[in-house]
Design a protein around this motif. Structure first.
Motif, PDB file in Angstrom:
ATOM      1  N   UNK A 270     123.514 -12.421 -14.587  1.00  0.00           N
ATOM      2  CA  UNK A 270     122.448 -11.867 -13.728  1.00  0.00           C
ATOM      3  C   UNK A 270     121.454 -12.974 -13.353  1.00  0.00           C
ATOM      4  N   UNK A 271     121.076 -13.765 -14.338  1.00  0.00           N
ATOM      5  CA  UNK A 271     120.105 -14.838 -14.062  1.00  0.00           C
ATOM      6  C   UNK A 271     120.704 -15.879 -13.114  1.00  0.00           C
ATOM      7  N   UNK A 272     121.978 -16.185 -13.290  1.00  0.00           N
ATOM      8  CA  UNK A 272     122.622 -17.176 -12.408  1.00  0.00           C
ATOM      9  C   UNK A 272     122.640 -16.659 -10.967  1.00  0.00           C
ATOM     10  N   UNK A 273     122.960 -15.378 -10.798  1.00  0.00           N
ATOM     11  CA  UNK A 273     122.989 -14.788  -9.446  1.00  0.00           C
ATOM     12  C   UNK A 273     121.583 -14.820  -8.835  1.00  0.00           C
ATOM     13  N   UNK A 274     120.597 -14.472  -9.662  1.00  0.00           N
ATOM     14  CA  UNK A 274     119.206 -14.451  -9.169  1.00  0.00           C
ATOM     15  C   UNK A 274     118.783 -15.863  -8.750  1.00  0.00           C
ATOM     16  N   UNK A 275     119.192 -16.840  -9.529  1.00  0.00           N
ATOM     17  CA  UNK A 275     118.812 -18.224  -9.205  1.00  0.00           C
ATOM     18  C   UNK A 275     119.466 -18.670  -7.892  1.00  0.00           C
ATOM     19  N   UNK A 276     120.723 -18.282  -7.703  1.00  0.00           N
ATOM     20  CA  UNK A 276     121.395 -18.620  -6.442  1.00  0.00           C
ATOM     21  C   UNK A 276     120.612 -18.056  -5.257  1.00  0.00           C
ATOM     22  N   UNK A 277     120.215 -16.794  -5.381  1.00  0.00           N
ATOM     23  CA  UNK A 277     119.494 -16.128  -4.281  1.00  0.00           C
ATOM     24  C   UNK A 277     118.123 -16.789  -4.090  1.00  0.00           C
ATOM     25  N   UNK A 278     117.456 -17.006  -5.218  1.00  0.00           N
ATOM     26  CA  UNK A 278     116.116 -17.620  -5.157  1.00  0.00           C
ATOM     27  C   UNK A 278     116.192 -18.962  -4.419  1.00  0.00           C
ATOM     28  N   UNK A 279     117.163 -19.773  -4.768  1.00  0.00           N
ATOM     29  CA  UNK A 279     117.288 -21.094  -4.124  1.00  0.00           C
ATOM     30  C   UNK A 279     117.621 -20.972  -2.640  1.00  0.00           C
ATOM     31  N   UNK A 280     118.478 -20.005  -2.336  1.00  0.00           N
ATOM     32  CA  UNK A 280     118.880 -19.813  -0.941  1.00  0.00           C
ATOM     33  C   UNK A 280     117.681 -19.371  -0.089  1.00  0.00           C
TER      34      UNK A 280
END
Ligand SMILES: C=CC1=C(C)c2cc3[nH]c(cc4nc(cc5[nH]c(cc1n2)c(C)c5CCC(=O)O)C(CCC(=O)O)=C4C)c(C)c3C=C
Ligand SMILES: [Fe+2]
Length: 357
Positions: A270-280
């Motif tokens: 979940x955190x990895x997915x959130x980080x991907x979105x946050x960076x995007x």
């Protein structure tokens, strides 16, 4: 340590036999409030007895109770403490021993054509799977001819797609890299293991991985489908195949094994997915005005509504968890979820196909 509350949560798995067919799915959505299950806490291992030829049992996120008997709780506890061995290379099997045990991890994935010539036979394997095209019992004899027909018809369009991404699927390379990263991570955690890749529809086939596991003399096996959410058509299909292989094989039936049926709710994911979105989002001039669009693979409605496939519920819960994680980071963008057209064919659609061509 094992506790009864952990044992009854999702993702805690009891192995001994795989029961992954649709008939085993309860006709209700997956329960909410998932537990964050830690791989190192896999504890509910039920070894198969010599007389038990039924394969592997997945007590998973489908709400089944999985209360292991107290003496079974200890099966995995020795792993971290007893591992003096340091694994430097997958090929150095002597270093795989943990006490008297050799641990293996089997990663399951879909597989993909590596060249354009592989596309049609890959599609044949895919459409020959009754978890992808489900025919009424009376018409089962048509499964392979139908797979041949659809794969030939579909191949040119599929080839175009694969040609546009370099002439083949990158899935094998990506999965091999994941296997190597997992092996290194397990080694760092003092759980030296050999990691195998078993694909459902192309090389290295699950059967090939299993042969290697037997050849290497693995004594304890963790089975990890690489699909975060469980679906009959993905993890279910691979586990069903595994079940049939295990059922027929004395060595495998006697090997302790456990399955992680889905892991969409794991904190790290979940955190990895959130980080991907946050960076995007940072790439936009006004990030707060951006709609987050989740695109998921579709599955046939009948799987969800009739066979109790938990895929839709798990997907939606996964997105809720990602959005909650983003909210914790102060990101409150709106989001939407769309399912891509499911390629799955109902019998009516198959008749249409015949008619159309
Ligand atoms: C025909 C029915 C199909 C169902 C049901 C289905 C479910 C499903 N698939 C994925 C993930 C992947 N599918 C991939 C390829 C692919 N899938 C289908 C059909 C169904 N999938 C086809 C015909 C193909 C071949 C490509 C094409 O012709 O369009 C892949 C890519 C594999 C690769 O080459 O790398 C993935 C990944 C999920 C997650 C899913 C249900 C949840
Ligand atoms: Fe697919």
């Amino acid at each position: 340590m094992w506790s009864s509350s952990q044992a009854s949560t999702r993702g805690v798995v009891e192995m001994g036999r795989v029961e992954a067919g649709p008939s085993h799915f309860p006709k209700r959505p997956a329960p909410r409030n998932p537990a964050r299950v830690n791989l190192s806490r896999i504890h509910a291992v039920k070894p198969c007895s010599a007389g038990d030829r039924s394969g592997i049992s997945v007590k998973c996120n489908l709400g089944w109770s999985s209360q292991p008997s107290p003496d079974l709780r200890h099966h995995f506890t020795g792993y971290s403490s007893a591992s003096e061995a340091v694994l430097t290379s997958q090929s150095d099997l002597r270093k795989l021993f943990v006490g008297n045990e050799k641990i293996g991890v089997l990663l399951l994935n879909l597989g993909g054509p590596e060249t354009l010539d592989d596309v049609q036979p890959f599609l044949f394997n895919l459409f020959a799977d009754p978890d992808i095209i489900r025919l009424p019992r009376l018409f089962r004899f048509l499964q392979k001819p139908l797979a041949q027909f659809i794969s030939v018809v579909r191949a040119p369009k599929s080839k175009e797609g694969y040609a546009s991404i370099g002439g083949g699927s990158p899935l094998r390379q990506i999965t091999d890299a994941q296997a190597e990263a997992l092996r290194e991570a397990l080694c760092e955690k003092d759980v030296p293991s050999k990691v195998y890749v078993g694909m459902r529809y192309w090389h290295p086939f699950t059967e090939e991985a299993i042969e290697q596991i037997k050849h290497d003399g693995i004594t304890k096996l963790v089975v990890l489908p690489l699909y975060p959410q469980f679906s009959i058509s993905t993890s279910g299909s691979s586990l069903r195949l595994l079940e049939s292989i295990f059922r027929e094989d004395e060595y495998l039936v006697n090997m302790q094994h456990t399955v992680i049926p889905s892991w969409y709710q794991r904190e790290g994911y979940i955190k990895a997915m959130a980080t991907l979105i946050e960076n995007e989002l940072k790439n936009f001039p006004e990030p707060q005005k951006v709609m987050i669009f989740f695109s998921a693979h579709g599955v046939p409605l009948a799987y969800v509504e009739e066979a109790g496939d938990p895929y839709k519920a798990e997907m939606e819960e996964c997105i809720d968890l990602i959005m909650e994680e983003l909210e914790k980071r102060g990101i409150t963008n709106p989001c939407t979820l769309a399912y891509q057209v499911a390629g799955a064919l109902s019998i009516n659609q198959i008749w249409c196909l015949f008619f159309f061509y």
